[in-house]
Design an enzyme around this catalytic site. Structure first.
Site, PDB file in Angstrom:
ATOM      1  N   ASN A  67      23.160 -14.910 -13.577  1.00 53.34           N
ATOM      2  CA  ASN A  67      21.957 -14.309 -14.669  1.00 53.34           C
ATOM      3  C   ASN A  67      21.854 -12.743 -14.572  1.00 53.34           C
ATOM      4  O   ASN A  67      22.274 -12.167 -13.637  1.00 53.34           O
ATOM      5  CB  ASN A  67      20.652 -14.901 -14.365  1.00 53.34           C
ATOM      6  CG  ASN A  67      20.789 -16.497 -14.580  1.00 53.34           C
ATOM      7  OD1 ASN A  67      21.343 -16.887 -15.670  1.00 53.34           O
ATOM      8  ND2 ASN A  67      20.162 -17.356 -13.628  1.00 53.34           N
ATOM      9  N   CYS A  76      25.873 -23.141 -17.291  1.00 54.77           N
ATOM     10  CA  CYS A  76      25.532 -22.397 -18.589  1.00 54.77           C
ATOM     11  C   CYS A  76      26.651 -22.666 -19.644  1.00 54.77           C
ATOM     12  O   CYS A  76      27.659 -22.547 -19.627  1.00 54.77           O
ATOM     13  CB  CYS A  76      25.658 -20.795 -18.438  1.00 54.77           C
ATOM     14  SG  CYS A  76      25.506 -19.907 -19.723  1.00 54.77           S
ATOM     15  N   ASN A  78      26.875 -22.410 -23.052  1.00 53.07           N
ATOM     16  CA  ASN A  78      27.362 -21.403 -23.848  1.00 53.07           C
ATOM     17  C   ASN A  78      28.294 -20.697 -23.278  1.00 53.07           C
ATOM     18  O   ASN A  78      29.497 -20.337 -23.890  1.00 53.07           O
ATOM     19  CB  ASN A  78      26.248 -20.770 -24.391  1.00 53.07           C
ATOM     20  CG  ASN A  78      25.327 -21.473 -25.703  1.00 53.07           C
ATOM     21  OD1 ASN A  78      25.897 -22.133 -26.291  1.00 53.07           O
ATOM     22  ND2 ASN A  78      24.148 -20.799 -25.412  1.00 53.07           N
ATOM     23  N   CYS A 225      20.505 -20.860 -25.504  1.00 57.14           N
ATOM     24  CA  CYS A 225      20.849 -21.328 -24.171  1.00 57.14           C
ATOM     25  C   CYS A 225      21.574 -22.673 -24.362  1.00 57.14           C
ATOM     26  O   CYS A 225      20.904 -23.674 -24.775  1.00 57.14           O
ATOM     27  CB  CYS A 225      19.506 -21.505 -23.363  1.00 57.14           C
ATOM     28  SG  CYS A 225      19.626 -22.404 -21.915  1.00 57.14           S
TER      29      CYS A 225
END
Length: 314
Positions: A67, A76, A78, A225
């Site tokens: 992050n 994650c 995407n 997200c």
């Protein structure tokens, strides 16, 4: 330290992506690199840092995601699509099993969302509705369409792990101020959920259309997200808002993905994996600072294809 990276995005969730298969940085060094490159006030910016990592006997390649604050996420979605595409191109394959931080994922090329938009399908999981897997310190075994004891909100939530933790609530209209306030409370790591959680407000906009707005753990309010969109598709099925086995269009401020949840809680998400430019950058890992990158190649055709796809959605 000089690093090559690829700027990419999945549904508007943008990242610098590094092929780290031959790089040997420590976790602390990767965290510093993420803070440098994903800093929105810095010369690159992004919702986090993606790493394409080496494979093993079971997985063709791996993915790590840090992050913007330097913390590492379990997944994650995407970003996974972008890493999957990079892995496909590096290895000359069209599908693969990918190693994640705490699990594995199945990924494959899929039919284009729109002309010229490279699209990747991911099978999301392992999923869980156990409160403990979501990180909630409560007496209940699970939370499905119910108030969460100790949460400063009277709304009914569905708590799911994708495997990263998500709290999903369905609303008539997204109130961003309310979302940010609740997301910030969870971001502080309270006793109720010390590992923090992603919080999503979801509008049902048709028989199989959802609009998702998310306060993302380690990021803040984000235009997109991927795991939150998957969590919202699963929550819609669990709460009978959308029948299982129905293809759903999931919209967000960054764009749209296709999703589908099944009664066994398996969720698939198909969305873009767009590459924007290739660059090199000097990073001071210890200070978590980067200089202006040198762009080596732009992929204007992909940017134009995504812009056209967004215009068609309006």
């Amino acid at each position: 330290m000089q690093l090559s990276f690829l700027k990419c995005h999945g549904s508007g969730n943008d990242f610098p992506l590094i092929d780290a298969r031959a790089l040997a940085l420590s976790d602390a060094e990767w965290a510093g690199t993420a803070r440098a490159l994903a800093d929105r006030a810095g010369p690159v910016g992004g919702d986090g840092l993606l790493l394409l990592t080496a494979g093993d006997g079971e997985c063709a390649f791996g993915m790590r995601m840090f992050n913007a604050d330097g913390s590492e996420a379990e997944t994650c979605l995407n970003g996974l699509r972008c890493v999957a595409r990079a892995g496909f191109e590096a290895l000359g394959v069209d599908r693969a099993t990918v190693r994640l931080k705490t699990s594995r994922a199945e990924v494959a090329r899929d039919a284009e969302l729109a002309p010229g938009v490279v699209t990747v399908r991911t099978v999301v999981g392992p999923n869980s509705v156990a409160a403990g897997d979501v990180g909630l310190k409560i007496g209940a075994a699970q939370v499905i369409e119910a108030a969460v004891p100790g949460l400063p909100s009277a709304r009914a939530f569905t708590a799911v792990a994708m495997p990263n933790p998500h709290l999903v609530t369905f609303v008539d209209h997204v109130d961003e101020a309310e979302l940010v306030a609740l997301g910030s409370w969870c971001e502080a790591g309270p006793a109720l959920i010390p590992a923090r959680a992603n919080v999503s407000f979801v509008e049902v906009r048709g028989p199989a259309d959802l609009f998702v707005r998310t306060f993302e753990r380690g990021v803040g309010l984000t235009d997109s997200c991927g795991s939150a969109m998957a969590a919202s598709v699963l929550a819609a099925g669990l709460t009978c808002r959308v029948p299982f086995d129905t293809q759903v269009r999931v919209f967000n401020k960054g764009g749209m993905v296709r999703g589908q949840a099944h009664a066994d809680r398996v969720v698939t998400i198909s969305g873009n994996a767009s590459f924007l430019y290739d660059a090199r950058v000097e990073v001071d890992v210890a200070a978590a600072r980067a200089v202006v990158p040198v762009i080596q190649a732009r992929r204007d055709d992909e940017a134009a294809a995504w812009s056209a796809a967004l215009a068609a959605l309006v």
